[in-house]
Enzyme design. Structure first.
Site, mmCIF file in Angstrom:
data_model
loop_
_atom_site.group_PDB
_atom_site.id
_atom_site.type_symbol
_atom_site.label_atom_id
_atom_site.label_comp_id
_atom_site.label_asym_id
_atom_site.label_seq_id
_atom_site.Cartn_x
_atom_site.Cartn_y
_atom_site.Cartn_z
ATOM 1 N N LYS A 51 52.066 -13.694 5.767
ATOM 2 C CA LYS A 51 51.546 -13.197 7.064
ATOM 3 C C LYS A 51 51.234 -14.438 7.809
ATOM 4 O O LYS A 51 51.137 -14.627 9.081
ATOM 5 C CB LYS A 51 50.526 -12.051 6.995
ATOM 6 C CG LYS A 51 51.289 -10.975 6.816
ATOM 7 C CD LYS A 51 50.326 -9.439 6.176
ATOM 8 C CE LYS A 51 51.172 -8.229 5.696
ATOM 9 N NZ LYS A 51 50.044 -7.435 5.244
ATOM 10 N N GLN A 95 44.061 -6.094 4.194
ATOM 11 C CA GLN A 95 45.581 -5.791 3.320
ATOM 12 C C GLN A 95 45.161 -4.892 2.092
ATOM 13 O O GLN A 95 44.017 -4.975 1.321
ATOM 14 C CB GLN A 95 45.546 -7.365 2.315
ATOM 15 C CG GLN A 95 46.763 -7.374 1.640
ATOM 16 C CD GLN A 95 48.326 -7.228 2.366
ATOM 17 O OE1 GLN A 95 48.325 -7.471 3.277
ATOM 18 N NE2 GLN A 95 48.885 -6.336 1.948
ATOM 19 N N ASP A 118 48.050 -3.188 12.314
ATOM 20 C CA ASP A 118 48.734 -2.367 11.283
ATOM 21 C C ASP A 118 49.284 -0.929 11.743
ATOM 22 O O ASP A 118 49.925 -0.278 11.229
ATOM 23 C CB ASP A 118 48.008 -2.489 10.166
ATOM 24 C CG ASP A 118 48.563 -3.318 9.121
ATOM 25 O OD1 ASP A 118 49.797 -3.713 9.201
ATOM 26 O OD2 ASP A 118 47.787 -3.572 8.242
#
Ligand code: NAP
Length: 278
Positions: A51, A95, A118
């Site tokens: 990422k 994460q 997200d």
């Protein structure tokens, strides 16, 4: 039969985003993504590294927090609250999975919806389901891009989603509905599963079981999208679909690797660059 090339399509998207990010930067609007990892799960470390690399490629600033496994929940929430307030940070990503002593739902709900790149915050999920602008979960958003950019029409099609997880199956169903597909969602309690999946013009598989779907699940000429990722003991990747068995029957199919996988990061980058509703 067409093999849908997720690597190529994700690269196209990244090139578009790179141009847009450069324009934004020239106007003094550099985007910035904060990435938080708690603990050192090896798979998470690889995802986080990828990422950050993608941010660098697109021209998005990234700041990272690598916190020890024993970090307390309140400490993590404080970091998130601080990032919510920072004007120079546009996106916040935690994460997953988190260590067991941290409540995932509480953490995801603490991220400000306007920075929820997200798309996991309940407000983002709610906005998706009532058709309001908001961040959309990256993997299902990537599937929609794969279909659109391969010239596959969704409107009016029988779409079957196999799997109902919060991060893939459910948002996938909402997105296909938003594109005017006729959507059926299957799960572990579904009866006559194959009869239902065989109705699909577009079958999206997110069942989390290696090579679960064989040709028996698929109608002749269907489009088959495989979200699954599994690594066998030898390190080779495979999906939820038995590719060799299903491909001859499909009109188009995604491979693993090189199908849906690369789209997830591309869509995360799209969320960072385009913002809500972009
Ligand atoms: P998950 O949370 O394990 O959900 C699996 C779903 O499949 C559940 O809804 C479950 O039903 C259903 N299911 C399980 N066994 C079944 C069976 N025998 N018959 C019918 N339905 C069954 O998985 P996920 O997080 O959605 O992920 C799915 C796959 O996608 C995994 O392989 C994961 O690694 C992969 N993935 C890939 C990406 C990417 O970037 N490409 C991103 C996320 C996930 P119940 O709800 O009834 O239990």
């Amino acid at each position: 039969m067409e093999i849908i090339d997720g690597k190529k399509i994700s690269q196209e998207i990244k090139e578009e985003l790179r141009e847009k990010a450069a324009e934004q930067k020239s106007r003094g609007e550099e985007r910035c993504l904060a990435v938080i990892q708690v603990g050192s799960d090896p798979a998470s470390t690889v995802y986080v590294r990828n990422k950050k690399k993608a941010c660098e490629y697109i021209g998005i600033k990234s700041i990272s927090y690598e916190l020890p496994e024993e970090t307390g929940e309140e400490e993590l929430l404080e970091i998130i609250r601080g990032l919510n307030e920072r004007e120079d940070v546009n996106g916040i990503l935690v994460q997953l999975p988190l260590p067991e002593h941290i409540n995932e739902e509480r953490v995801l709900s603490t991220i400000a919806p306007k920075k929820d790149v997200d798309g996991f915050h309940p407000v983002s999920v709610g906005n998706l389901s009532i058709g309001r602008p908001g961040y959309v979960s990256c993997t299902p958003a990537g599937v929609i891009q794969l279909l659109k950019r391969s010239g596959i029409e969704i409107e009016g099609k029988e779409c079957v989603v196999l799997g109902r997880s919060n991060i893939v199956g459910k948002p996938m169903a909402m997105l296909l509905l938003r594109e005017n597909g006729t959507v059926t969602v299957c799960h572990s309690r579904t009866k006559n599963l194959k009869e239902i999946t065989r109705r699909a013009d577009i079958l999206v598989v997110a069942v989390g079981r290696p090579k679960f779907v064989d040709a028996d699940f698929v109608k002749e000429g269907a489009v088959v999208i495989d979200v699954g990722i599994h690594r066998n003991p030898g390190g080779k990747l495979c999906g939820d679909v038995d590719f060799d068995n299903v491909a001859p029957k499909a009109s188009a199919i995604t491979p693993v690797p090189g199908g849906v996988g690369p789209m997830t990061i591309a869509m995360l980058m799209a969320n960072c660059v385009n913002g809500i509703g972009g």
